[in-house]
Design a protein around this motif. Sequence first.
Motif, short mmCIF file in Angstrom:
data_model
loop_
_atom_site.label_atom_id
_atom_site.label_comp_id
_atom_site.label_asym_id
_atom_site.label_seq_id
_atom_site.Cartn_x
_atom_site.Cartn_y
_atom_site.Cartn_z
N ILE A 100 10.66 -36.39 -121.47
CA ILE A 100 9.65 -36.75 -120.47
C ILE A 100 9.75 -35.69 -119.37
CG2 ILE A 100 8.93 -38.47 -118.78
CD1 ILE A 100 10.09 -40.60 -120.68
N HIS A 101 8.61 -35.09 -119.05
CA HIS A 101 8.57 -34.01 -118.06
C HIS A 101 8.01 -34.55 -116.75
CE1 HIS A 101 9.35 -31.03 -121.18
NE2 HIS A 101 8.55 -31.75 -121.93
N LEU A 102 8.65 -34.15 -115.67
CA LEU A 102 8.23 -34.56 -114.34
C LEU A 102 7.94 -33.28 -113.55
CD1 LEU A 102 9.77 -37.22 -112.10
CD2 LEU A 102 9.74 -34.90 -111.25
N HIS A 103 6.79 -33.23 -112.90
CA HIS A 103 6.40 -32.08 -112.09
C HIS A 103 6.00 -32.59 -110.71
CE1 HIS A 103 6.13 -29.41 -115.63
NE2 HIS A 103 5.75 -30.52 -116.24
N VAL A 104 6.45 -31.90 -109.68
CA VAL A 104 6.04 -32.24 -108.31
C VAL A 104 5.12 -31.12 -107.83
CG1 VAL A 104 6.80 -32.78 -105.97
CG2 VAL A 104 8.23 -33.42 -107.91
N TYR A 105 3.99 -31.52 -107.24
CA TYR A 105 3.01 -30.56 -106.72
C TYR A 105 2.69 -30.88 -105.28
CZ TYR A 105 2.04 -29.34 -111.60
OH TYR A 105 2.15 -28.93 -112.89
N ASP A 106 2.23 -29.84 -104.57
CA ASP A 106 1.72 -29.98 -103.22
C ASP A 106 0.19 -29.93 -103.32
OD1 ASP A 106 1.26 -29.81 -100.42
OD2 ASP A 106 1.30 -27.62 -100.52
N LYS A 107 -0.46 -31.00 -102.88
CA LYS A 107 -1.93 -31.08 -102.94
C LYS A 107 -2.54 -30.14 -101.92
CE LYS A 107 -5.77 -33.11 -104.23
NZ LYS A 107 -6.32 -32.55 -105.46
N ASP A 108 -3.41 -29.26 -102.41
CA ASP A 108 -4.14 -28.35 -101.53
C ASP A 108 -5.63 -28.61 -101.66
OD1 ASP A 108 -1.94 -27.03 -100.43
OD2 ASP A 108 -1.86 -25.58 -102.07
N THR A 109 -6.34 -28.48 -100.57
CA THR A 109 -7.77 -28.77 -100.57
C THR A 109 -8.60 -27.62 -101.11
OG1 THR A 109 -7.38 -30.12 -98.62
CG2 THR A 109 -9.66 -29.60 -99.13
N PHE A 110 -8.29 -26.40 -100.70
CA PHE A 110 -9.17 -25.27 -101.02
C PHE A 110 -8.58 -24.29 -102.04
CE2 PHE A 110 -10.21 -26.61 -96.65
CZ PHE A 110 -11.48 -27.08 -96.91
N SER A 111 -7.40 -24.60 -102.57
CA SER A 111 -6.79 -23.71 -103.56
C SER A 111 -6.05 -24.54 -104.61
CB SER A 111 -5.82 -22.74 -102.87
OG SER A 111 -4.79 -23.46 -102.23
N MET A 112 -5.50 -23.85 -105.60
CA MET A 112 -4.73 -24.55 -106.63
C MET A 112 -3.55 -25.26 -105.98
SD MET A 112 -5.71 -23.91 -109.89
CE MET A 112 -4.23 -23.91 -110.86
N ASP A 113 -3.19 -26.44 -106.49
CA ASP A 113 -2.02 -27.15 -105.98
C ASP A 113 -0.77 -26.33 -106.26
OD1 ASP A 113 -3.83 -29.06 -105.29
OD2 ASP A 113 -3.16 -30.56 -106.73
N ASP A 114 0.14 -26.29 -105.29
CA ASP A 114 1.38 -25.51 -105.42
C ASP A 114 2.43 -26.30 -106.17
OD1 ASP A 114 0.44 -23.36 -103.76
OD2 ASP A 114 0.79 -24.66 -102.02
N LYS A 115 3.20 -25.61 -107.01
CA LYS A 115 4.31 -26.24 -107.71
C LYS A 115 5.46 -26.43 -106.73
CE LYS A 115 3.20 -24.40 -112.22
NZ LYS A 115 3.58 -23.51 -113.31
N MET A 116 6.10 -27.60 -106.81
CA MET A 116 7.24 -27.91 -105.95
C MET A 116 8.47 -28.25 -106.79
SD MET A 116 5.40 -30.20 -103.02
CE MET A 116 6.89 -30.43 -102.07
N GLY A 117 8.48 -27.82 -108.04
CA GLY A 117 9.64 -28.06 -108.90
C GLY A 117 9.32 -28.99 -110.06
#
Length: 165
Positions: free
Chosen positions: A67-84
């Motif tokens: 099972i893979h877990l990814h954390v992202y930072d939600k961005d409004t005007f660009s691709m969401d950033d990876k947070m690990g």
Amino acid sequence: MENLLGLLRIHVEKGVNLAIRDVVSSDPYVVIKMGRQKLKTRVVKKNLNPEWNDDLTLSISDPHAPIHLHVYDKDTFSMDDKMGDAEFFIGPFIEAVKMRLSGLPNNTIVTKVLPSRQNCLAEESHIMLKDGKVVQNMVLRLRNVESGEVELQLHWIDIPGSRHL
């Protein structure tokens, strides 16, 4: 779905010390993937220690699949950033569920899973009985990032008519 064993409810509790991806903070959310299934928590605005308390439910047919877990930072005007990201296996949890130990006292530890190079556990993970059900608490250390952990709790849900564990 004829191979369905049951459902795995993943209670995504919180993130701890997540990485900054915006100017001073981040707007984190979690994505959980298993096979072709993909589930997502809600976004918590401007918080490096978010409390999601979201329940995500996976259909389990292969108890050996990661099972893979990814954390992202939600961005409004660009691709969401990876947070690990992190990965975990439910093999030991499934083995504990198979034991059908419902008669034991609350908080009885059935087994422990130790952190190793093969898993993303930040600390020892206990598989225990809570209200007659097997649960597993885990703290996952995020990879490919400077800091961050995600706390989860796993619950098993039997489905009438599914193939038994």
